[in-house]
Design a protein around this motif. Structure first.
Motif, PDB file in Angstrom:
ATOM      1  N   GLY A  17       0.827  -1.228   0.000  1.00 50.85           N
ATOM      2  CA  GLY A  17       0.000   0.000   0.000  1.00 50.85           C
ATOM      3  C   GLY A  17       0.846   1.256   0.000  1.00 50.85           C
ATOM      4  O   GLY A  17       0.659   2.162  -0.823  1.00 50.85           O
ATOM      5  N   TYR A 148      -4.173   4.713  -0.619  1.00 56.67           N
ATOM      6  CA  TYR A 148      -3.477   3.442  -0.867  1.00 56.67           C
ATOM      7  C   TYR A 148      -2.741   2.976   0.390  1.00 56.67           C
ATOM      8  O   TYR A 148      -2.706   1.779   0.689  1.00 56.67           O
ATOM      9  CB  TYR A 148      -2.491   3.590  -2.029  1.00 56.67           C
ATOM     10  CG  TYR A 148      -3.147   3.444  -3.387  1.00 56.67           C
ATOM     11  CD1 TYR A 148      -3.566   2.200  -3.833  1.00 56.67           C
ATOM     12  CD2 TYR A 148      -3.346   4.537  -4.222  1.00 56.67           C
ATOM     13  CE1 TYR A 148      -4.173   2.060  -5.083  1.00 56.67           C
ATOM     14  CE2 TYR A 148      -3.946   4.407  -5.460  1.00 56.67           C
ATOM     15  CZ  TYR A 148      -4.363   3.164  -5.890  1.00 56.67           C
ATOM     16  OH  TYR A 148      -4.948   3.018  -7.107  1.00 56.67           O
ATOM     17  N   LEU A 151      -5.377   1.715   2.704  1.00 57.38           N
ATOM     18  CA  LEU A 151      -5.938   0.469   2.154  1.00 57.38           C
ATOM     19  C   LEU A 151      -5.008  -0.716   2.395  1.00 57.38           C
ATOM     20  O   LEU A 151      -5.474  -1.831   2.689  1.00 57.38           O
ATOM     21  CB  LEU A 151      -6.183   0.626   0.648  1.00 57.38           C
ATOM     22  CG  LEU A 151      -7.562   1.126   0.231  1.00 57.38           C
ATOM     23  CD1 LEU A 151      -7.631   1.263  -1.287  1.00 57.38           C
ATOM     24  CD2 LEU A 151      -8.655   0.164   0.689  1.00 57.38           C
ATOM     25  N   TYR A 154      -5.397  -1.741   6.009  1.00 55.05           N
ATOM     26  CA  TYR A 154      -6.712  -2.395   6.205  1.00 55.05           C
ATOM     27  C   TYR A 154      -6.743  -3.786   5.565  1.00 55.05           C
ATOM     28  O   TYR A 154      -7.258  -4.736   6.152  1.00 55.05           O
ATOM     29  CB  TYR A 154      -7.848  -1.544   5.610  1.00 55.05           C
ATOM     30  CG  TYR A 154      -8.077  -0.253   6.370  1.00 55.05           C
ATOM     31  CD1 TYR A 154      -7.882  -0.189   7.756  1.00 55.05           C
ATOM     32  CD2 TYR A 154      -8.493   0.904   5.712  1.00 55.05           C
ATOM     33  CE1 TYR A 154      -8.080   0.998   8.441  1.00 55.05           C
ATOM     34  CE2 TYR A 154      -8.698   2.093   6.394  1.00 55.05           C
ATOM     35  CZ  TYR A 154      -8.482   2.134   7.755  1.00 55.05           C
ATOM     36  OH  TYR A 154      -8.676   3.289   8.430  1.00 55.05           O
ATOM     37  N   ALA A 155      -6.155  -3.867   4.383  1.00 52.15           N
ATOM     38  CA  ALA A 155      -6.144  -5.168   3.695  1.00 52.15           C
ATOM     39  C   ALA A 155      -5.363  -6.185   4.527  1.00 52.15           C
ATOM     40  O   ALA A 155      -5.761  -7.348   4.659  1.00 52.15           O
ATOM     41  CB  ALA A 155      -5.542  -5.019   2.314  1.00 52.15           C
TER      42      ALA A 155
END
Lengths: 164, 331
Positions: A17, A148, A151, A154-155
């Motif tokens: 990210g 990004y 994200l 979080y991913a």
């Protein structure tokens, strides 16, 4: 083992990210450098009458890696019979689109091809274009860059949760 | 008669050899090394095979064979070096001429636009490249050339031309000297040697050199490529008139030197001569009779004490020297 995998997933995804968000930062830095360079070459060409290689060598001082890479490619090209910079030469700049790459190529290809007055006018035109690109990339960095990064974390967390 | 011809031939050959040996080879090698980088590879490697001291000019013309002036004779350049056979000669196209020009100006036309507007290029100080092509105008003024068809690359030499007798005639006492010869016969080389010889005088004069095309001294980053003695100050690439008016005030020279004067310089030159500063300069011209009839020469006649005529057959050879009354004092 599971915990170790979770930690690895969080770090891995975050790394990807932040890596993607870094591209936006690189793009912003590249356009910043190009704008500064355009401003500088007006005096280098008009007042000092420096040659292209002198301008590029001076221009690389305190500039970002990507900009220096382009300058080095142009300098290398100057010693070859076909001295024009091509898209293939700057393929490493994956974070800019082909259209933007050809714009950068056009700018460097025009260096030294006309008299001082024309060069100064051309650099003014390109400075304006690069400035617009800089503003757009700053905006992009603000929105997409941080997105990004977040994200990625979080991913990673999501993958970790799934494993647990 | 044949014995006389034989003696004359031997004399010419000997002179040629002596002349060649007086040329400083290191300097030509230095220039050739630099020039090699601007030519296509095959020309560079062919030039390697030639005696650099005899090489005077390289001419590139679009769609035509490459011509070199070698020991005052024209040859075509080929794989083996020199040839008179057109079929064996290297041919060069417009694109290669453009590439040569771009390399010569370090891919920076803007740095050489002033020179280009005057039809020449000085890529390395001391070397002059004549440019022919399509002139580009801006407000009734030539600003550059496009579609370059021809280039004439002149190789500079440092040669000892002034003999003891000549030094006696020209520099004891210091005279106002005008050197005359057709183009390419060694006027610049003669002036360079005259400057050097002046520095060996018992009381050497301070010399101000107005080197409009960077050919006489060949200044590179403040250092002169050619030996012009220790008493010479050089103003490079400035207009002669500017160099004279500013240089004379600021550098207080005893002698002013400039190359290739023309009619518009006459008034300034007269001013200099009347102010007591000596002047060495050169001018295109062939025979004394032709020059006497020229209008500008009539103006010069009150200025110069010595008129030096270089041979139009042998490069760098002084044929005649005339005094202020136009009487021959050296032959």
């Amino acid at each position: 083992m599971k915990i170790l995998f979770c930690i690895f997933a969080v770090f891995g995804c975050s790394y990807i990210g932040f890596g993607m968000s870094k591209n936006f930062k690189r793009k912003t830095r590249l356009y910043e450098d190009l704008v500064v360079f355009c401003g500088k070459i007006k005096s280098d060409i008009g007042y000092f009458g420096y040659t292209v290689s002198q301008i590029l060598n001076n221009g690389m001082k305190n500039r970002g890696d990507d900009f220096c890479l382009i300058c080095q490619k142009v300098l290398k090209r100057l010693s070859l019979p076909q001295s024009l910079l091509t898209l293939d030469d700057i393929k490493e700049l994956s974070f800019v689109s082909d259209e933007e790459k050809s714009l950068i190529c056009d700018f460097f290809c025009l260096l030294g091809k006309t008299d001082a007055k024309e060069q100064s006018e051309q650099s003014q035109v390109f400075e304006k274009i690069f400035f617009e690109k800089l503003e757009a990339s700053k905006e992009e960095y603000k929105t997409k860059g941080s997105l990004y990064g977040k994200l990625g974390i979080y991913a990673g967390l999501f993958v970790a949760l799934l494993c647990l | 008669l044949s014995a006389l011809f034989f003696i004359l031939k031997i004399k010419t050959l000997l002179f040629d050899e002596v002349f060649i040996h007086k040329i400083k080879i290191e300097l030509i090698q230095f220039y050739m090394q630099k020039l090699k980088t601007i030519f296509p590879d095959y020309i560079g490697s062919s030039l390697k095979k030639l005696d650099k001291r005899k090489l005077q000019e390289i001419r590139l013309r679009a769609g035509k064979p490459v011509v070199v002036l070698y020991s005052a004779k024209k040859y075509f350049l080929s794989d083996d070096g020199l040839t008179l056979d057109k079929k064996k000669a290297f041919y060069i196209d417009e694109k290669q001429i453009e590439n040569t020009l771009m390399s010569a100006c370090h891919h920076s036309l803007h740095s050489f636009s002033r020179q280009l507007s005057q039809g020449y290029l000085s890529p390395f100080d001391g070397v002059r490249i004549g440019v022919c092509g399509h002139a580009v105008y801006n407000k009734n003024e030539i600003v550059s050339f496009k579609d370059i068809y021809s280039l004439n690359i002149r190789i500079p030499h440092q040669v000892e031309i002034c003999t003891k007798e000549l030094i006696e005639i020209l520099l004891h006492p210091l005279s106002n000297i005008l050197v005359m010869a057709p183009p390419g016969r060694g006027k610049t080389t003669f002036l360079r040697d005259l400057i050097l010889q002046s520095s060996f005088l018992e009381n050497p004069p301070n010399i101000l050199l107005a080197d409009e095309r960077g050919e006489i001294a060949g200044c590179v980053e403040g250092k002169n490529s050619f030996d012009i003695g220790c008493f010479c100050d050089v103003i490079t690439y400035a207009d002669k008139i500017f160099a004279f008016s500013s240089g004379i005030r600021t550098m207080t020279p005893d002698v002013v030197v400039c190359d290739e004067i023309c009619e518009r310089d006459v008034v300034k030159i007269k001013e200099i001569a009347e102010s007591g500063v000596k002047i060495f300069c050169s001018m295109h011209g062939k025979e004394i009779e032709n020059i006497k009839s020229k209008d500008n020469f009539k103006i010069f006649s009150g200025i110069f004490d010595r008129y030096v005529f270089l041979s139009d057959k042998t490069i760098g050879k002084v044929e005649f020297v005339f005094d202020e009354k136009l009487e021959c004092i050296y032959k």
